[in-house]
Structures are given as structure tokens and as C-alpha cells.
Design an enzyme around this catalytic site. Structure first.
Site, mmCIF file in Angstrom:
data_model
loop_
_atom_site.group_PDB
_atom_site.id
_atom_site.type_symbol
_atom_site.label_atom_id
_atom_site.label_comp_id
_atom_site.label_asym_id
_atom_site.label_seq_id
_atom_site.Cartn_x
_atom_site.Cartn_y
_atom_site.Cartn_z
ATOM 1 N N LYS A 110 17.935 -5.686 -11.291
ATOM 2 C CA LYS A 110 18.442 -6.650 -10.294
ATOM 3 C C LYS A 110 19.869 -7.076 -10.646
ATOM 4 O O LYS A 110 20.738 -7.155 -9.785
ATOM 5 C CB LYS A 110 17.500 -7.864 -10.212
ATOM 6 C CG LYS A 110 16.150 -7.508 -9.598
ATOM 7 C CD LYS A 110 15.075 -8.569 -9.807
ATOM 8 C CE LYS A 110 13.714 -8.048 -9.359
ATOM 9 N NZ LYS A 110 12.610 -8.962 -9.646
ATOM 10 N N GLN A 166 11.261 -14.650 -12.458
ATOM 11 C CA GLN A 166 10.561 -13.385 -12.675
ATOM 12 C C GLN A 166 9.121 -13.646 -13.125
ATOM 13 O O GLN A 166 8.890 -14.380 -14.088
ATOM 14 C CB GLN A 166 11.318 -12.551 -13.732
ATOM 15 C CG GLN A 166 10.744 -11.172 -13.973
ATOM 16 C CD GLN A 166 10.873 -10.228 -12.769
ATOM 17 O OE1 GLN A 166 11.882 -10.217 -12.076
ATOM 18 N NE2 GLN A 166 9.828 -9.459 -12.492
ATOM 19 N N ASP A 207 13.074 -14.580 -3.181
ATOM 20 C CA ASP A 207 11.896 -13.729 -3.377
ATOM 21 C C ASP A 207 10.901 -13.917 -2.236
ATOM 22 O O ASP A 207 9.961 -13.139 -2.097
ATOM 23 C CB ASP A 207 11.193 -14.089 -4.705
ATOM 24 C CG ASP A 207 11.394 -13.004 -5.764
ATOM 25 O OD1 ASP A 207 11.791 -11.888 -5.407
ATOM 26 O OD2 ASP A 207 11.160 -13.293 -6.951
#
Ligand code: NAP
Length: 292
Positions: free
Chosen positions: A52, A97, A120
Site C-alpha cells: 500500500k 491494518q 477501507d
């Protein structure tokens, strides 16, 4: 059979995003900024976050990685880091994460993210908006799959789509998107899971199969009808002494025997995975433009 090349498509989309970022910068606009919180040193998580950060660099975004190596950090500490990112006006969007260490309640952390920065798409506000067909951050993997369907002109309207898996991050949002009113939706959707009976009878009726269960090579040729479109979301590390790292990524589809029966199929690696990262970039660009 068309190979749905997620790697190639992701590279094309990154080039398109970079052009847009260059234009923003040329006109004196603010550089889009994605931040990530990572706790611990799990190999998979480090790899994903690494991809990412690298992708941000490729398209000209600013990125900030907050890496807390000590897995004993408290829930309050992480909640406070989220609060700081919520309040930091330079950060357009951020992710936490997953998985987090067991003593930290991931749901509580996700709920504490400002939905406007939740790139997200895991916050209930974004899940709810997506379900209603309102502008929302759509979680990266389902969003990436819709991009594959769109760019490869896969007809979805009126098709029977079978989604295997009902997780909050892949299967369930995917099923909602496929049944929604959009140019990559309007399908008739069946959602299957570990309690589904006679799965093979169901998959054999599918025009489109989205396999997201995390069981390597689960979907075999006898479960797929001739001409089906197969999207393989699975990415399981399987031990392989001949591979450089000692493991190889395996999808949920037995590719060699299923591919000849398909009209289109994604490979693993190089299918859904690269599109997931690009979707996060697309969401961050939306955040920077205040589109959601
Ligand atoms: P998950 O949370 O473990 O969910 C798996 C789902 O599959 C569950 O709903 C489970 O049913 C269902 N399932 C398990 N065994 C089954 C069986 N034998 N028959 C039918 N359904 C079964 O996994 P996830 O997070 O959704 O991820 C799925 C896979 O996608 C994993 O391999 C993961 O690594 C991969 N993934 C890849 C990307 C990417 O970017 N390529 C992104 C995310 C995830 P129950 O609900 O009944 O338990």
C-alpha cells in the site's frame, strides 16, 4: 477464455490516478495523503502494508505508516492514535491494518474512525451507505472486483452470481454490490457459506462465481458450468519448498482444471490482489476530493 489480468488493470488505473494527482499538484492543490496503523510484525500484514505504501509512492500520494511493533500496546493507545488521525487535517484517509492483537477490540477501533476518512470502507456508516446505494467508501476487495467486471465488460445484469463466503470484508459486501442497481450489479445473487448444503448444485447454476472462502483449490471443474465467469479472491500461503520464500500463494480455485471451462477467470496471484490495493488508492483520491 479471457484471463482477467488484475495486475495489468491495476497498473493502468495507477497511471490514471497519477495523472489526476499530477493535475491536482500543478494547480496548487493538496497532495492526497493516506495513513496506516500497523501493530506487530505479522508477515502477511507487513507485506500488505508495504504494497500500500509503495502504491502511494507510485501515484504521487503522501503516505504515513504508524508502525507499533510492540503487540502489547493497549486498546486505549490505538484509539488515541485513531483520534489523532481523525483530527489531522493533512490526512485525507487512513486504515487500521487487521488483524489487531486479540486484546484490542477491532470493531471498537473501526467504529472510532471518522467515516469520512474510513477509506477501507469498514465503518458501519459506509457499509450502510453502500447497501443503500449512496456514495460511500466501498471496501477495497469488493470494489476492486467491480472494477475488473467493469473494465472487462462482463455482463452482470440478470446473471446468477454465486458468492462463496460471507465475511464482512469480502463476501457480504460483494453480494450486496452484485445485487445492487449499478452497471456491475443487477445480478441475482446467492450467498454460500460453511453451513450451505449441496454447494456444488448451487455453483453449477452460476453464471458468475466469486470464491472468497480461503480454502486453497476448493472450487474444482465439476462445480463450474461451461462458460462461467470465475473470480478467485482466495490468497492462502501454502508451503512449497521449491518457492523462493518457502511458500506460494494459492487461490480458492483449482485454476488449471477450471480455467478451460470458463469464459473469463482471474489468476492468483495477479488477479484480485493488485486491484485491492488500487481500490484503496481510488478511495483515498475520493477522500482528498471530499466526494464521500
Ligand atoms: P473469512 O473471514 O475467513 O471468511 C471465509 C468465508 O468462507 C466464511 O463466510 C465461511 O463461512 C466461508 N467458508 C469457509 N469454508 C467454507 C466451505 N467449505 N464452503 C463454503 N463456505 C465456506 O475470509 P475472508 O477475509 O473473507 O477472506 C477469504 C479469502 O480471501 C482468504 O483466502 C483471504 O486471504 C482472501 N482475501 C484476499 C484479498 C485480496 O486482496 N486478494 C483480500 C481479502 C481477503 P462461515 O461464515 O460459515 O464461517
Amino acid at each position: 477464455m479471457v484471463l482477467l489480468d488484475g495486475k495489468k488493470l491495476a497498473d493502468e488505473l495507477k497511471a490514471e490516478i497519477k495523472k489526476q494527482v499530477d493535475a491536482i499538484k500543478e494547480t496548487g492543490g493538496k497532495t492526497p495523503h493516506l495513513a496506516a496503523i500497523l501493530v506487530g510484525n505479522d508477515g502477511g500484514s507487513l507485506t500488505y502494508v508495504g504494497h500500500k505504501v509503495k502504491a502511494c509512492e507510485q501515484v504521487g500520494f503522501k503516505s504515513t505508516l504508524l508502525h507499533f511493533q510492540d503487540t502489547s500496546v493497549t486498546e486505549d493507545f490505538i484509539l488515541n492514535e485513531v483520534k489523532k488521525l481523525n483530527e489531522n487535517s493533512d490526512v485525507d484517509g487512513f486504515i487500521v491494518q487487521l488483524p489487531l492483537p486479540k486484546h484490542i477490540n477491532a470493531d471498537k477501533v473501526i467504529m472510532s474512525i471518522n467515516p469520512k476518512k474510513d477509506v477501507d470502507g469498514f465503518h458501519p456508516v459506509n457499509v450502510g451507505k453502500m447497501t443503500l446505494g449512496l456514495p460511500a467508501y466501498i471496501s477495497a476487495t469488493p470494489y476492486g472486483i467491480t472494477k475488473i467486471l467493469e473494465r472487462y465488460n462482463i455482463e452482470t445484469a440478470g446473471k446468477h452470481c454465486v458468492v462463496i463466503g460471507r465475511s464482512n470484508i469480502v463476501g457480504r459486501p460483494m453480494s450486496i454490490l452484485m445485487s445492487g442497481q449499478s452497471n456491475t450489479g443487477n445480478a441475482t445473487v446467492t450467498v454460500c457459506h460453511s453451513r450451505t448444503k449441496n454447494l456444488k448444485e448451487i455453483t453449477l447454476q452460476a453464471d458468475i462465481i466469486i470464491a472468497a472462502l480461503g480454502k486453497p483449490e476448493f472450487l474444482t471443474a465439476d462445480m463450474v458450468k461451461e462458460g462461467a465467469v470465475v473470480i478467485d479472491v482466495g490468497t492462502t500461503r501454502v508451503t512449497d519448498s521449491t518457492a523462493k520464500n518457502g511458500w506460494r500463494l494459492k487461490g480458492d480455485v483449482k485454476f488449471n482444471e477450471v480455467a478451460p471451462k470458463c469464459s473469463a477467470i482471474t489468476p492468483v496471484p495477479g488477479g484480485v490482489g493488485p486491484m485491492t490495493v488500487v481500490s484503496l488508492l481510488l478511495n483515498t483520491l475520493k477522500a482528498a476530493r471530499h466526494e464521500v
